[in-house]
Design a protein around this motif. Structure first.
Motif, PDB file in Angstrom:
ATOM      1  N   TRP A   1       0.808  -1.215   0.000  1.00 51.78           N
ATOM      2  CA  TRP A   1       0.000   0.000   0.000  1.00 51.78           C
ATOM      3  C   TRP A   1       0.846   1.271   0.000  1.00 51.78           C
ATOM      4  CZ3 TRP A   1      -5.186  -0.306  -0.659  1.00 51.78           C
ATOM      5  CH2 TRP A   1      -5.791  -1.546  -0.438  1.00 51.78           C
ATOM      6  N   LYS A   2       2.184   1.141   0.023  1.00 53.14           N
ATOM      7  CA  LYS A   2       3.016   2.334   0.248  1.00 53.14           C
ATOM      8  C   LYS A   2       2.871   3.378  -0.861  1.00 53.14           C
ATOM      9  CE  LYS A   2       7.290   0.400  -1.749  1.00 53.14           C
ATOM     10  NZ  LYS A   2       8.705   0.083  -1.463  1.00 53.14           N
ATOM     11  N   ASN A   3       2.513   2.961  -2.077  1.00 55.54           N
ATOM     12  CA  ASN A   3       2.393   3.931  -3.166  1.00 55.54           C
ATOM     13  C   ASN A   3       0.943   4.320  -3.462  1.00 55.54           C
ATOM     14  OD1 ASN A   3       5.204   4.018  -3.713  1.00 55.54           O
ATOM     15  ND2 ASN A   3       5.048   2.050  -4.779  1.00 55.54           N
ATOM     16  N   VAL A   4       0.013   3.827  -2.657  1.00 57.43           N
ATOM     17  CA  VAL A   4      -1.395   4.151  -2.862  1.00 57.43           C
ATOM     18  C   VAL A   4      -1.691   5.519  -2.256  1.00 57.43           C
ATOM     19  CG1 VAL A   4      -3.776   3.498  -2.316  1.00 57.43           C
ATOM     20  CG2 VAL A   4      -2.098   1.738  -2.906  1.00 57.43           C
ATOM     21  N   LYS A   5      -2.337   6.360  -3.008  1.00 57.81           N
ATOM     22  CA  LYS A   5      -2.665   7.691  -2.510  1.00 57.81           C
ATOM     23  C   LYS A   5      -3.637   7.603  -1.343  1.00 57.81           C
ATOM     24  CE  LYS A   5      -1.855   9.883  -6.989  1.00 57.81           C
ATOM     25  NZ  LYS A   5      -2.454  10.616  -8.142  1.00 57.81           N
TER      26      LYS A   5
END
Length: 277
Positions: A1-5
């Motif tokens: 999830w680290k790149n999910v806005k």
């Protein structure tokens, strides 16, 4: 999830399956979703107003819904526990066992509220008989009984009618008077962008009545209430801590029914405002 806005993400506004469908097509936020994307009617309506940051109110349908609510109005909410290993005769694993209720009563619009509540003793005795005896003693014989997501309370009442047939007729009268305040929010008859994609009372209340909030409560949701009382019943919470937890349980359940009072008042205010336009 680290790149999910994290702002205006599709995961906040849609069901998990629909959110992943959109995300996997490259639509990370609600602003990325094109207006002509094929969505169910309710999702499309929420998306339109979320993108425009605007509110929505279906005056005709809300007026029809409010017409079903006859005074006096009883705003009712239950709390239950679900022990994996049954604690009582005539119960099964993970059965919803009601142990607490809150009821606010309003005899007419904008009238003074009366409040009634019940919280069983955590003494390992079955709370269901004292629960239903107490509840029936405050429900009167006429007027609407307002709940939020009626399927839950109705199921518990039907179970109690089977367990205690001596109360079946009285419970049937209560069931016949129930009106579900969840409906106008579930069916998107009312929408505020702060609700995001949820019709849960935990999302609707702060969006429409920001001065009321579950934040800061020692017990802030039904799962916490369930787990707390079960621990008290099992003897894992005792003494002064148990007394503090009892007060927290009462405060939480009371807010649930006060929230319904305020949401009903909000709908009435919107309707009356548009009636006078």
């Amino acid at each position: 999830w680290k790149n999910v806005k994290t702002e205006r993400t599709v995961f906040d506004y849609f069901s998990t399956a629909k959110a992943f469908e959109l995300y996997n097509q490259g639509f990370e936020t609600i602003d990325d979703v094109p207006a002509n994307y094929p969505l169910a009617t309710k999702d499309a309506l929420r998306l339109e107003h979320a993108q425009q940051n605007s509110s929505f109110f279906d005056h005709q349908k809300v007026a029809a819904f409010l017409g079903k609510i006859k005074y006096p109005v009883y705003y009712m909410d239950f709390e239950t526990m679900m022990p994996a290993i049954p604690l009582f005769d005539q119960s099964r694993p993970y059965q919803q066992i009601p142990f607490q209720y809150s009821v606010h009563v309003q005899n007419r619009a904008n009238n003074t509220l009366e409040h009634f509540e019940f919280l069983a003793e955590a003494d390992r005795s079955d709370p269901r008989l004292p629960f239903i005896e107490s509840l029936l003693s405050v429900m009167g014989t006429s007027g609407a009984i307002l709940v939020y997501n009626a399927a839950f309370e109705k199921a518990r009442l039907k179970e109690l009618a089977l367990l205690f047939p001596q109360f079946a007729a009285a419970i049937a009268q209560v069931l016949a008077r129930i009106v579900d305040l969840y409906i106008p929010f579930r069916d998107v008859l009312v929408y505020h962008p702060a609700m995001k994609g949820s019709a849960s009372i935990k999302a609707v209340l702060p969006a429409l009545i920001p001065e009321l909030s579950y934040k800061g409560l020692a017990i802030g949701n039904g799962t916490e209430a369930m787990e707390t009382f079960l621990l008290m019943m099992q003897g894992a919470i005792t003494g002064q801590e148990a007394q503090e937890k009892r007060l927290a349980l009462l405060e939480y359940c009371k807010l649930d029914t006060l929230a319904m009072v305020e949401l009903h008042g909000y709908l009435l205010h919107l309707k009356n405002t548009q009636d006078n336009v």
